[in-house]
Design an enzyme around this catalytic site. Sequence first.
Site: not given
Length: 318
Positions: A120-121, A170, A174, A268
């Site tokens: 993620d991210d 994603h 965020h 991550h």
Amino acid sequence: MTKPFSRHANPRQAHAAFFAKCCKHSGRRVVRGLFLQGIHTLFHSAGENGKINRKKAPASACIIIMLKKIFLPFATLPRLITFFALTLICLYAPDMIYADENFFTGLDTTTRKVIALTFDDGPGATTDEVLGLLRKYRARATFFVLGCNVAANSFLLKKIYSDGHEIGNHTYAHINFYTYKKPDRAELMRAEILKTESLLKRGSVINPARLLRMPYGYNAPWARAIAGEMGYVMVNWSFGCDWMGKSDEETVRLYLENIKPGGIILFHDGGKTLKVKTLKALEAVLEKLSKENYEIVTVGDLLKLRSSMRRRDEGKKG
């Protein structure tokens, strides 16, 4: 007759509001109201087009039947006790209804040694190192990329894609939808998804996976419904802890203990600094998976396996 309330963006708030309204009434009027609420829940299992998705409806249908058979004839003490139990079911039914094919956290029922690694991210400072480890162990993974980081690191996006990994959405910035309570949250969610979609296409990602992971794993029923309408499967994870502030040793131990068939492991790779802890945990996980003869697959592969398992089960029943 008690009228069903208008649709709320958050189904749980809607059910709670209806329960408060019912408390003002008594006897059969309460029953009638709850019966209508059961019908409302049944229709709420559909999208905004009003069509009932029958795969989402059974929980609501059961509530309707139970309420009708237990309360309409007459009330007794046991039925009164059951009333409160069923009220709780009414309040929490949306979470059960939406636990369907549009929301995925792995395969709990398989014994086949398959597992998906997700990141993620990113893309970020750790992405290059992650890709190197995946190449070393000949593993494919699923990267849930942030639109804002795609814009700043388009060369890393191309590396992920050229290495044959799966790319999911994603969102763009965020945003924490657990704390975002403004009335435009549905429109904001759609805009966040579409903005990242556009950046992926500009980054030459052909047919990115229709997989969505919301920031912080947000998965309220209204958000799942929007994901489904936009053609996405919302994906969370079975285990992950590299962001929790634990020691390197504790982090590695926890990841290794939580390897299981059908799991989705979360790491991550975003941020501007190298995530040493994540890299240590990832290498330890890859080593163990290799020794134990696991097949490392993408989330899309796991979803295909789920579909084939369902077809097999349906064939046995037939």
